[in-house]
Design an enzyme around this catalytic site. Structure first.
Site, PDB file in Angstrom:
ATOM      1  N   ASN A   1      57.758  34.903  30.874  1.00  0.00           N
ATOM      2  CA  ASN A   1      57.437  34.029  31.167  1.00  0.00           C
ATOM      3  C   ASN A   1      56.806  32.990  30.109  1.00  0.00           C
ATOM      4  OD1 ASN A   1      56.689  31.223  33.326  1.00  0.00           O
ATOM      5  ND2 ASN A   1      54.813  32.116  32.291  1.00  0.00           N
ATOM      6  N   GLU A   2      57.466  31.589  30.297  1.00  0.00           N
ATOM      7  CA  GLU A   2      56.621  31.194  28.982  1.00  0.00           C
ATOM      8  C   GLU A   2      56.471  30.939  27.956  1.00  0.00           C
ATOM      9  OE1 GLU A   2      53.241  28.376  30.834  1.00  0.00           O
ATOM     10  OE2 GLU A   2      55.488  27.472  32.493  1.00  0.00           O
TER      11      GLU A   2
ATOM     12  N   ASN B   1      58.902  25.477  34.279  1.00  0.00           N
ATOM     13  CA  ASN B   1      58.483  24.921  35.593  1.00  0.00           C
ATOM     14  C   ASN B   1      58.148  23.605  34.771  1.00  0.00           C
ATOM     15  OD1 ASN B   1      58.087  27.691  35.747  1.00  0.00           O
ATOM     16  ND2 ASN B   1      56.382  28.409  34.410  1.00  0.00           N
TER      17      ASN B   1
ATOM     18  N   TYR C   1      54.688  20.192  35.410  1.00  0.00           N
ATOM     19  CA  TYR C   1      53.713  19.546  35.483  1.00  0.00           C
ATOM     20  C   TYR C   1      53.694  18.475  35.823  1.00  0.00           C
ATOM     21  CZ  TYR C   1      53.121  24.722  36.557  1.00  0.00           C
ATOM     22  OH  TYR C   1      52.683  25.731  37.444  1.00  0.00           O
TER      23      TYR C   1
ATOM     24  N   TYR D   1      49.567  17.858  34.429  1.00  0.00           N
ATOM     25  CA  TYR D   1      48.968  17.911  32.635  1.00  0.00           C
ATOM     26  C   TYR D   1      50.208  16.616  31.994  1.00  0.00           C
ATOM     27  CZ  TYR D   1      47.518  23.195  34.297  1.00  0.00           C
ATOM     28  OH  TYR D   1      47.322  23.981  34.750  1.00  0.00           O
TER      29      TYR D   1
ATOM     30  N   GLU E   1      58.480  27.137  38.218  1.00  0.00           N
ATOM     31  CA  GLU E   1      56.627  26.558  38.663  1.00  0.00           C
ATOM     32  C   GLU E   1      56.916  24.860  39.161  1.00  0.00           C
ATOM     33  OE1 GLU E   1      54.298  27.865  35.967  1.00  0.00           O
ATOM     34  OE2 GLU E   1      55.055  29.857  35.758  1.00  0.00           O
TER      35      GLU E   1
ATOM     36  N   TRP F   1      54.009  26.698  42.085  1.00  0.00           N
ATOM     37  CA  TRP F   1      53.444  27.052  41.644  1.00  0.00           C
ATOM     38  C   TRP F   1      52.047  27.120  42.574  1.00  0.00           C
ATOM     39  CZ3 TRP F   1      53.680  31.760  38.982  1.00  0.00           C
ATOM     40  CH2 TRP F   1      51.829  32.272  38.835  1.00  0.00           C
TER      41      TRP F   1
ATOM     42  N   LYS G   1      46.561  26.038  42.723  1.00  0.00           N
ATOM     43  CA  LYS G   1      47.902  25.550  42.636  1.00  0.00           C
ATOM     44  C   LYS G   1      47.928  26.387  44.149  1.00  0.00           C
ATOM     45  CE  LYS G   1      48.315  23.590  38.262  1.00  0.00           C
ATOM     46  NZ  LYS G   1      47.165  24.623  37.434  1.00  0.00           N
TER      47      LYS G   1
END
Ligand code: BDP
Length: 583
Positions: free
Chosen positions: A401-402, A452, A454, A458, A490, A535, A555
């Site tokens: 992940n990431e 993912n 946002y 963000y 996500e 997420w 979240k």
């Protein structure tokens, strides 16, 4: 690796309960001989994290020693005795009656020791040293300099390079089990479909070369099927199941595969493995389950609950599946580490699709220590596939992940892991979950993409219009570059339950609900998108940092105590409309 089970030929003794713990604040345990037993311990529940049980130890991630005394509840005979740990975070060293059995690194996968030579009928003393320290040479890493992560980060305490609380302790059951020496040591089941017929191929292993008879019976739907053969150390056999009852969400049909070993006319071992007949493929832009396109609706999640921390809590597992069912989800990802074996068993029984992730979260690619981090990731990939290969619910492996993968070394790193996963399990697609996007070089070879995002949180805070446009553009760009199907693995917004705003504003329930609905609209307009994982399913505990109010990631569409926010009701409306769930 077979999960221990009890029957006439195998017995399991669960050592869960109240153990003693002593925290090794001055690093004196080794020299003071705590491995053979220690005094001044205090009670601690196993399995569970220690952090929320004892207030003064909440943020402690150093070494602690556990011990328990036990008598064996059966006659000791000429069998094999094994001691198995479901998971210990992070590093475990184990002694039985003063003898060092070995150690295991990595917080979320099982390990076991043959204790036949060390086990007594009575008054056994089991000691486990658990070291939960956060360090850059561990995976997941902690206390990493911001420079090595190639980003401006925020300070976080305790300092993990990941966004969840670094719970420590013995998190899953400790089992002593007895099995026949020369009994079955492993089974690998692969299924295929030909018209109405299910094809079940089974590979059997035992650790004895003296041949015995093996009888396999498949029971569950229709007439039971049986076959027999001779087996030394390994054997392979195929079963054809006419009119097979296939496994899928909505119809999670399972069969019992019963394997018996017979020596000199007597049964000496039996193991029962629930199996599901299904196929899973990526073909063109689609994910095909049993040859039909399926769309993933669900969550990234965590194993996290008050007091128990990351410990196994069966009632919460049942509750969480009930909530996923209620909301109309058909899938989840085991972000950011393998979940308990009990969680995986229920995914099979209840019909959920799982993207099964290794504990490789927060990886970075500075030269220093790179080979060690790769070795650990290889170990985790091997252990995860060995543990979960027989679950019909597992539809893909996620390698990480990431990762902070802007350095060139990342590509070869993931190529190595991708090839390893493919050689261990050629039947399931392999992915990587990226925050880097189009510059994620591993996207060139993984089977489908996980991203993912946002926007509107963000970046572009408070501006969902702009955020959704950026999302749409980026998805198109990724498809143009890689021509592969994609799961948005996500997306979400921190939301304080009970906070409302009209027009919607960040942190309000309205904003979360609107963001999820608008993202889903974008995703559904792209034919190459094969899934949407929000997420997160529930609020969860994190370290302390400016952006984590009260030490929580908010979240969740459910609160940490599993109450729905407004977004849960909205998702239920969208997901329950039923499009493409492949049930
Ligand atoms: C993603 C991470 C996840 C975080 C999430 C967030 O994969 O672990 O919790 O962001 O910031 O980057 O909420």
């Amino acid at each position: 690796m077979l999960y221990p089970q009890s029957n006439r030929y195998r017995q399991v003794f669960d050592l869960s309960g109240f153990w003693d713990i002593r925290f090794d604040l001055d690093d004196e345990g080794d020299s003071a001989g705590w491995a053979s037993g220690f005094t001044q311990g205090q009670p601690i529940a196993v399995p569970a994290s220690w952090n929320d049980q004892l207030d003064s130890m909440r943020d402690y991630t150093g070494s602690a020693w556990y011990q328990i005394r036990f008598d064996v509840p059966w006659e000791l005979g000429s069998r094999k005795y094994m001691l198995r740990f479901g998971s210990v975070n992070y590093l475990a060293d184990v002694w039985l009656n003063g003898a060092h059995l070995g150690s295991h690194e990595g917080g979320h996968l099982p390990f076991e020791f043959d204790v036949t030579q060390h086990l007594h009928a009575e008054s056994n003393r089991l000691v486990v040293r658990v070291d939960g320290a956060l360090a850059p040479d561990r995976v997941p890493p902690g206390n990493v300099s911001m420079n090595a992560l190639d980003r401006f980060g925020e300070l976080n305490y305790p300092d993990g390079s990941f966004d969840f609380f670094p719970y420590c302790g013995i998190h899953r059951p400790v089992l002593l089990y007895a099995a026949a020496a020369g009994g079955l040591s492993d089974l690998t089941v692969v299924t295929d479909i030909n018209g109405d017929t299910g094809l079940v191929s089974v590979q059997l292993r035992r650790d004895d070369a003296a041949p015995v008879r093996a009888r396999l019976t498949l029971r569950g739907h229709g007439e039971p099927l049986s076959t027999e053969m001779e087996i030394a150390e390994q054997a392979e056999v195929g079963l054809e199941v006419p009119q097979a009852a296939l496994w899928a969400p909505g119809s999670p049909n399972l069969y019992d595969l019963i394997v018996e070993l017979e020596d000199g006319g007597q049964i000496v071992d039996r193991y029962t493995l629930p199996i599901g007949i299904r196929t899973i493929h990526i073909e063109g832009d689609s994910l095909l389950l049993n040859g039909r396109p399926i769309y993933l609706k669900g969550f990234g999640r965590h194993e996290d609950f008050p007091v128990i921390g990351r410990g196994l809590f069966p009632a919460v597992i049942v509750k969480d599946y009930a909530l996923m069912e209620w909301i109309g989800a058909n899938s989840f990802r085991t972000s950011h580490y393998p979940y308990s074996e009990q969680m995986m068993d229920l995914a099979d029984r209840l019909g959920f699709l799982v993207i099964d992730e290794t504990p490789a979260v927060g990886l970075f690619f500075a030269e220093d220590g790179l080979e060690r981090r790769l070795d650990l990731c290889r170990q985790y990939t091997r252990e995860l596939i060995a543990r979960d290969k027989n679950h019909p619910s597992v539809i893909a492996w996620s390698l990480a992940n990431e990762p902070h993968s802007r350095r060139p070394a990342a590509k070869a790193f993931f190529r190595d892991l991708y090839d390893l996963a493919g050689s261990l399990d050629p039947t399931r697609p392999v992915t990587i979950v990226s925050m880097v996007g189009v510059e994620e070089d591993a996207f060139e070879f993984v089977d489908f993409l996980c991203l993912n995002r946002y926007y509107g949180w963000y970046s572009e805070p408070g501006r969902l219009d702009v955020g959704c446009e950026e999302l749409s553009d980026e998805l198109d760009m990724l498809y143009e570059r890689y021509h592969k199907p994609l799961v948005l693995s996500e997306f979400g917004a921190d939301t304080v339950a009970g906070c409302h705003a009209e027009p919607p504003e960040m942190f309000s329930e309205e904003y979360q609900a609107e963001m999820l609905a608008r993202y889903i609209e974008v995703l559904r307009s792209k034919p190459f998108v094969i899934g949407e994982h929000v997420w997160n399913m529930c609020d969860f505990k994190t370290g302390q940092m400016v952006r984590r109010v009260g030490g929580y990631n908010l979240k969740g569409v459910f609160t940490r105590d599993r109450r729905p926010k407004m977004a849960a009701h909205c998702l239920r409306q969208i997901w329950r409309q039923g499009a493409g769930d492949g049930g």
